[in-house]
Scaffold this active site. Structure first.
Site, short mmCIF file in Angstrom:
data_model
loop_
_atom_site.label_atom_id
_atom_site.label_comp_id
_atom_site.label_asym_id
_atom_site.label_seq_id
_atom_site.Cartn_x
_atom_site.Cartn_y
_atom_site.Cartn_z
N ARG A 32 53.27 -19.59 64.44
CA ARG A 32 52.30 -18.32 64.25
C ARG A 32 50.96 -18.60 65.10
O ARG A 32 50.39 -17.60 65.60
CB ARG A 32 52.09 -18.32 62.60
N TYR A 55 46.10 9.09 68.73
CA TYR A 55 47.30 8.53 68.33
C TYR A 55 47.33 8.86 66.80
O TYR A 55 46.58 8.43 66.06
CB TYR A 55 47.64 7.38 68.81
N LYS A 108 54.88 0.82 75.25
CA LYS A 108 54.99 2.00 76.16
C LYS A 108 55.27 1.33 77.55
O LYS A 108 56.12 0.84 77.93
CB LYS A 108 53.94 2.90 75.89
C1 LIG Z 1 52.52 4.12 70.24
C2 LIG Z 1 50.96 4.20 70.49
C3 LIG Z 1 50.27 3.23 69.34
C4 LIG Z 1 50.86 2.62 68.43
O1 LIG Z 1 51.63 1.58 68.82
P1 LIG Z 1 53.10 0.92 68.27
O2 LIG Z 1 53.45 -0.02 69.38
O3 LIG Z 1 53.84 1.94 68.33
O4 LIG Z 1 52.69 0.26 67.03
C5 LIG Z 1 48.75 3.41 69.63
N1 LIG Z 1 48.03 3.99 70.49
C6 LIG Z 1 48.98 5.10 71.30
C7 LIG Z 1 47.99 5.75 72.35
C8 LIG Z 1 50.36 4.92 71.24
O5 LIG Z 1 50.87 5.87 72.07
#
Ligand SMILES: *Cc1c(COP(=O)(O)O)cnc(C)c1O
Length: 380
Positions: A46, A98, A195
């Site tokens: 961790r 978001y 992403k």
């Molecule tokens: C998807 C997203 C998040 C959250 O991220 P996760 O990896 O899904 O927990 C935060 N900010 C933006 C702009 C996003 O597109």
């Protein structure tokens, strides 16, 4: 080193135990010590994991920061940053945010006595009007999701200067290829690496980058204490994905540009959102702070026709109907019912997020096929 080299080399050395050129997946929970406290820098997974450490160094370098701290998701990273706050503290955030971040702020942290103000940040005056002695953090996303407003990072930083206010930039939509908020004076950069960073829709992961030694120490402390760490396999997938970040982003931007121009003036479309158009209200800031305009395009339909939006969303064949963005494959989504369903309708509509709004995450396929797919789905 330029980013095109950093994505492949920054923080990455051949594995010391074997010379493996690719960072191994250290799938272990603990490490053997020679005597109590006599170890190789690794005690428990961790706290430290070699695969994660390499990813953290790499991501820090991509954002021109000293420290990288990775988490099991973008939301886990956001949650950790919110834990820098205390009851009574106030946060000013983009209103066009978001959905998951909005939900975390409003329903999880607000009950702990932290107050959030949401405002449109294209107007710096509306941010400065909200600053008071309790303001501890300004949280912005740019470009915003899904309205693609572009916020002047340096302008926001100038408002926080000489005050005890951290400026946090969610850089998920731009990726470090398009913009590096730390260069504009931001204190913290956060990514949903799920992403564009990872880029292949195969792992969920979050990353935070900062430059300040004390802040980094606090964040590593929270990472270890709260425990929302990513697994080594996901760190490996991210490292592998990041190697092609620049190539992918160039193609995302080129395809985004072609699609935005194809959609421009389409008889079914009411508003079209893409920061590369000179008519976009924040085009000049986008040109100043971003290397290109990204692969996200949003549009609403004439008459705000919800049924027609549902028909189009169901009719594409190359664009897959799914949440998320930033992967090699093109996605089409309906923010009002998908990513932004947790934001109340009145709040959503204030920012232009109407029920007929469609969001495209333009992938890296052949642009001719993408345009043909949109043509048939729009019924041309
Ligand atoms: C998807 C997203 C998040 C959250 O991220 P996760 O990896 O899904 O927990 C935060 N900010 C933006 C702009 C996003 O597109």
């Amino acid at each position: 080193m330029k980013i095109g080299t950093k994505v492949i080399h920054a923080g990455i050395e051949p594995d010391p135990s074997s010379g493996a050129i690719m960072t191994p997946i250290y799938q272990t929970s603990t490490y053997v010590q020679d005597a109590p406290g006599d170890h190789k820098g690794y005690e428990y997974a961790r706290t430290q994991n070699p695969t994660r450490n390499v990813l953290e160094k790499n991501v820090a370098a991509l954002e021109n920061g000293k420290y990288g701290i990775c988490f099991s998701s973008g939301m886990a990273a956001t949650d950790t940053l919110a834990k820098l706050l205390k009851p009574g503290d106030e946060v000013i955030s983009t209103n066009d945010l978001y959905g998951g971040t909005y939900r975390l702020f409003n329903t999880v942290f607000n009950p702990y006595g932290i107050n959030f103000h949401f405002t449109g940040m294209s107007d710096l005056g509306s941010v400065s009007a909200l600053i008071n002695d309790n303001t501890r953090m300004i949280w912005l996303e740019t470009p915003t999701n899904p309205m693609l407003n572009v916020i002047d990072i340096a302008g926001i930083v100038s408002l926080a200067k000489n005050r005890d206010i951290l400026v946090v930039v969610d850089n998920t939509f731009a990726s470090p290829y398009l913009q590096n908020p730390i260069d504009f004076g931001a204190d913290i950069v956060i990514h949903s690496a799920t992403k564009y960073l990872g880029g292949h829709s195969d792992s969920v992961l979050g990353a935070v980058v900062c430059n300040d030694d004390q802040l980094a120490e606090q964040l590593y402390y929270l990472q270890n204490s709260c425990g929302a760490i990513p697994g080594p396999m996901d760190c490996f997938l991210q490292l592998r994905g990041i190697k092609t970040l620049c190539l992918r982003m160039q193609r995302h931007c080129d395809n985004g540009r072609e699609i935005a121009h194809f959609l421009q003036g389409h008889p079914k479309i009411d508003r079209l959102y893409w920061p590369g158009f000179p008519t976009h209200p924040n085009h000049d800031i986008a040109k100043k702070q971003m290397a290109d305009f990204g692969g996200m395009v949003s549009f609403s339909l004439k008459g705000n026709d919800y049924d027609e939006a549902v028909r189009i969303l169901s009719a594409t064949k190359v664009f897959a109907l799914a949440e998320s963005l930033g992967g090699v494959e093109s996605l089409i989504g309906h923010p009002a019912s998908m990513t932004h369903a947790s934001i109340p309708k009145e709040e959503r509509e204030k920012t232009g997020l109407v029920d007929s709004l469609i969001r495209l995450s333009v992938g890296i396929e052949d642009p001719e096929d993408l345009i043909a797919d949109l043509k048939q789905a729009l019924g041309d």
